[in-house]
Design an enzyme around this catalytic site. Structure first.
Site, PDB file in Angstrom:
ATOM      1  N   ASP A  50       0.847  -1.193   0.000  1.00  0.00           N
ATOM      2  CA  ASP A  50       0.000   0.000   0.000  1.00  0.00           C
ATOM      3  C   ASP A  50       0.883   1.243   0.000  1.00  0.00           C
ATOM      4  OD1 ASP A  50      -2.396  -1.379   0.092  1.00  0.00           O
ATOM      5  OD2 ASP A  50      -2.682  -1.148   2.252  1.00  0.00           O
TER       6      ASP A  50
ATOM      7  N   ARG B 100      -0.854  -0.793  -8.839  1.00  0.00           N
ATOM      8  CA  ARG B 100      -2.218  -0.346  -8.522  1.00  0.00           C
ATOM      9  C   ARG B 100      -2.245   1.178  -8.600  1.00  0.00           C
ATOM     10  NH1 ARG B 100      -3.666  -1.264  -2.527  1.00  0.00           N
ATOM     11  NH2 ARG B 100      -3.844  -3.442  -3.170  1.00  0.00           N
TER      12      ARG B 100
HETATM   13  P1  FDA Z   1     -14.154   9.019  -5.857  1.00  0.00           P
HETATM   14  O1  FDA Z   1     -13.768   9.227  -4.433  1.00  0.00           O
HETATM   15  O2  FDA Z   1     -14.331  10.226  -6.723  1.00  0.00           O
HETATM   16  O3  FDA Z   1     -15.422   8.101  -5.912  1.00  0.00           O
HETATM   17  C1  FDA Z   1     -16.118   7.801  -7.095  1.00  0.00           C
HETATM   18  C2  FDA Z   1     -17.475   7.220  -6.680  1.00  0.00           C
HETATM   19  O4  FDA Z   1     -17.266   5.982  -5.988  1.00  0.00           O
HETATM   20  C3  FDA Z   1     -18.237   8.072  -5.671  1.00  0.00           C
HETATM   21  O5  FDA Z   1     -19.017   9.039  -6.333  1.00  0.00           O
HETATM   22  C4  FDA Z   1     -19.061   7.047  -4.944  1.00  0.00           C
HETATM   23  O6  FDA Z   1     -20.166   6.661  -5.739  1.00  0.00           O
HETATM   24  C5  FDA Z   1     -18.117   5.875  -4.872  1.00  0.00           C
HETATM   25  N1  FDA Z   1     -17.303   5.898  -3.626  1.00  0.00           N
HETATM   26  C6  FDA Z   1     -15.997   6.218  -3.531  1.00  0.00           C
HETATM   27  N2  FDA Z   1     -15.562   6.072  -2.253  1.00  0.00           N
HETATM   28  C7  FDA Z   1     -16.625   5.672  -1.535  1.00  0.00           C
HETATM   29  C8  FDA Z   1     -16.823   5.364  -0.174  1.00  0.00           C
HETATM   30  N3  FDA Z   1     -15.831   5.409   0.723  1.00  0.00           N
HETATM   31  N4  FDA Z   1     -18.057   4.971   0.235  1.00  0.00           N
HETATM   32  C9  FDA Z   1     -19.068   4.891  -0.658  1.00  0.00           C
HETATM   33  N5  FDA Z   1     -18.954   5.169  -1.979  1.00  0.00           N
HETATM   34  C10 FDA Z   1     -17.753   5.559  -2.409  1.00  0.00           C
HETATM   35  N6  FDA Z   1      -5.331   5.168  -1.354  1.00  0.00           N
HETATM   36  C11 FDA Z   1      -4.050   5.420  -0.949  1.00  0.00           C
HETATM   37  O7  FDA Z   1      -3.702   6.579  -0.707  1.00  0.00           O
HETATM   38  N7  FDA Z   1      -3.166   4.382  -0.807  1.00  0.00           N
HETATM   39  C12 FDA Z   1      -3.492   3.096  -1.098  1.00  0.00           C
HETATM   40  O8  FDA Z   1      -2.651   2.203  -0.966  1.00  0.00           O
HETATM   41  C13 FDA Z   1      -4.815   2.835  -1.544  1.00  0.00           C
HETATM   42  N8  FDA Z   1      -5.221   1.569  -1.849  1.00  0.00           N
HETATM   43  C14 FDA Z   1      -6.440   1.376  -2.446  1.00  0.00           C
HETATM   44  C15 FDA Z   1      -6.800   0.111  -2.908  1.00  0.00           C
HETATM   45  C16 FDA Z   1      -7.993  -0.061  -3.597  1.00  0.00           C
HETATM   46  C17 FDA Z   1      -8.333  -1.415  -4.122  1.00  0.00           C
HETATM   47  C18 FDA Z   1      -8.860   1.035  -3.811  1.00  0.00           C
HETATM   48  C19 FDA Z   1     -10.136   0.898  -4.590  1.00  0.00           C
HETATM   49  C20 FDA Z   1      -8.545   2.267  -3.320  1.00  0.00           C
HETATM   50  C21 FDA Z   1      -7.347   2.454  -2.618  1.00  0.00           C
HETATM   51  N9  FDA Z   1      -7.015   3.694  -2.096  1.00  0.00           N
HETATM   52  C22 FDA Z   1      -5.723   3.910  -1.659  1.00  0.00           C
HETATM   53  C23 FDA Z   1      -8.055   4.746  -1.936  1.00  0.00           C
HETATM   54  C24 FDA Z   1      -8.092   5.693  -3.128  1.00  0.00           C
HETATM   55  O9  FDA Z   1      -6.927   6.497  -3.127  1.00  0.00           O
HETATM   56  C25 FDA Z   1      -9.323   6.613  -3.073  1.00  0.00           C
HETATM   57  O10 FDA Z   1      -9.288   7.378  -1.901  1.00  0.00           O
HETATM   58  C26 FDA Z   1     -10.645   5.862  -3.127  1.00  0.00           C
HETATM   59  O11 FDA Z   1     -10.584   4.788  -4.009  1.00  0.00           O
HETATM   60  C27 FDA Z   1     -11.768   6.786  -3.627  1.00  0.00           C
HETATM   61  O12 FDA Z   1     -11.457   7.272  -4.904  1.00  0.00           O
HETATM   62  P2  FDA Z   1     -12.247   6.859  -6.245  1.00  0.00           P
HETATM   63  O13 FDA Z   1     -11.223   6.689  -7.325  1.00  0.00           O
HETATM   64  O14 FDA Z   1     -13.093   5.699  -6.005  1.00  0.00           O
HETATM   65  O15 FDA Z   1     -13.052   8.143  -6.647  1.00  0.00           O
END
Ligand code: FDA
Length: 310
Positions: free
Chosen positions: A137, A187
């Protein structure tokens, strides 16, 4: 503004001690966290594998401040890898593990990086025995260089160790180019920490950076892991995979446990590889605060569940 307050609270030890007294079974915690015991984690992973998804398991914990705890986290990973293997879930990397280096010692002073490397190496040995992989991570930007340095060391012995790159960091497009080579598992996520504008993009610029980084990874020779729930970025990933003649299985989608499960299943049913990030353990506070910061609408539910006597 609320996002920043929640992310600042994620680092507060007194708020953590107060909030973490809440049982994991309560409302919003339960939505994002598989449970406290390895058994809970293995059960959730078995359910995911049963529906055609894969998983990466995170033993919750971060910012470990003493060596005994860092060793205990390493041992917890070894234990859960054995349990996953015994349950027949690890072959071919169907269920792997994600590790935060700060949980295994990275923050322990001058020797922190060395200690974290040794512990991560031990976890990789256990993963190799279980025939699965490990992904490191990525935490706040002060740890990025150290984490990438540990990654390089680990990949000497275990070329399959995966990295995480955060699109919100200004440096990340360059890191993607460095890590887009054959055999490299990366990732790509937006990034979840409270970072200063000097190092991180804000607002729409984060999505634009994600697009640029994704183009580099999809056009490269490595194995991109598209970690987002953002519908536009998921569509773009599919389009880029087609443009670069990538077959399903030469990249994967990743989402968090409890977030957009119907979309996870839709992609899996289309034959795509979908990996769900499954956190378990008692140290869920920092993780939960970052999830609430992404979705402040959940904050009211969380406060209500803490206040209830159930
Ligand atoms: P965004 O936050 O814009 O969300 C898009 C849509 O997804 C939202 O409109 C909503 O519908 C849905 N959604 C997103 N988050 C949600 C929540 N918590 N609850 C409900 N609905 C939600 N970060 C990091 O700094 N270090 C890391 O090592 C990782 N590792 C990691 C692994 C995996 C498998 C994932 C999916 C994510 C991470 N992250 C992470 C977290 C990442 O940086 C980020 O904060 C989240 O994925 C939210 O960003 P989105 O790209 O989903 O977009």
């Amino acid at each position: 503004m609320l996002r920043q307050v929640l992310l600042q609270a994620a680092g507060s030890t007194w708020v953590r001690d107060l909030v973490q007294a809440t049982p994991v079974t309560r409302g919003v915690v339960r939505r994002y966290v598989a449970g406290t015991e390895p058994f809970d984690a293995v059960t959730v992973c078995a359910d995911l594998v049963g529906t055609g998804r894969t998983a990466t398991l995170d033993h919750l914990g971060e910012d470990t401040t003493d060596l005994a705890t860092a060793r205990a986290v390493r041992d917890a990973y070894r234990q859960v890898l054995t349990a996953l293997s015994d349950a027949g879930l690890t072959d071919g990397g169907r269920v792997e593990v994600s590790v935060k280096l700060s949980a295994v010692g990275q923050a322990l002073g001058r020797d922190g990086e060395k200690i974290a490397l040794e512990h991560a190496h031990d976890i990789c040995v256990a993963a190799a025995e279980a025939q699965t992989t490990v992904t490191l991570d990525m935490e706040d930007h002060t740890t990025t260089d150290s984490t990438l340095s540990v990654l390089r060391e680990l990949r000497q012995d275990f070329p399959w160790v995966g990295a995480v790159l955060q699109a919100y960091l200004r440096r990340t497009e360059g890191d993607c180019a460095d890590l887009a080579g054959a055999g490299s598992r990366v990732r790509l996520c937006k990034g979840a920490y409270n970072e200063p504008a000097s190092v991180a993009h804000r607002g729409n610029d984060v999505e634009l950076s994600y697009v640029r980084c994704l183009k580099v990874l999809m056009g490269g020779e490595g194995y991109p892991m598209v970690a987002t729930h953002d519908p536009r970025l998921i569509d773009l990933a599919g389009a880029l995979a087609s443009r670069h003649h990538r077959a399903p299985g030469s990249y994967e989608y990743q989402m968090l446990y409890g977030v957009r499960p119907a979309e996870q299943q839709r992609l899996a049913d289309l034959g795509e590889t979908v990996r769900v990030y499954v956190p378990y353990g008692t140290q869920w506070y920092g993780y939960l605060m970052r999830r609430l910061a992404e979705r402040p609408a959940n904050l009211a539910f969380f406060v209500r569940s803490m206040a209830s006597k159930a």
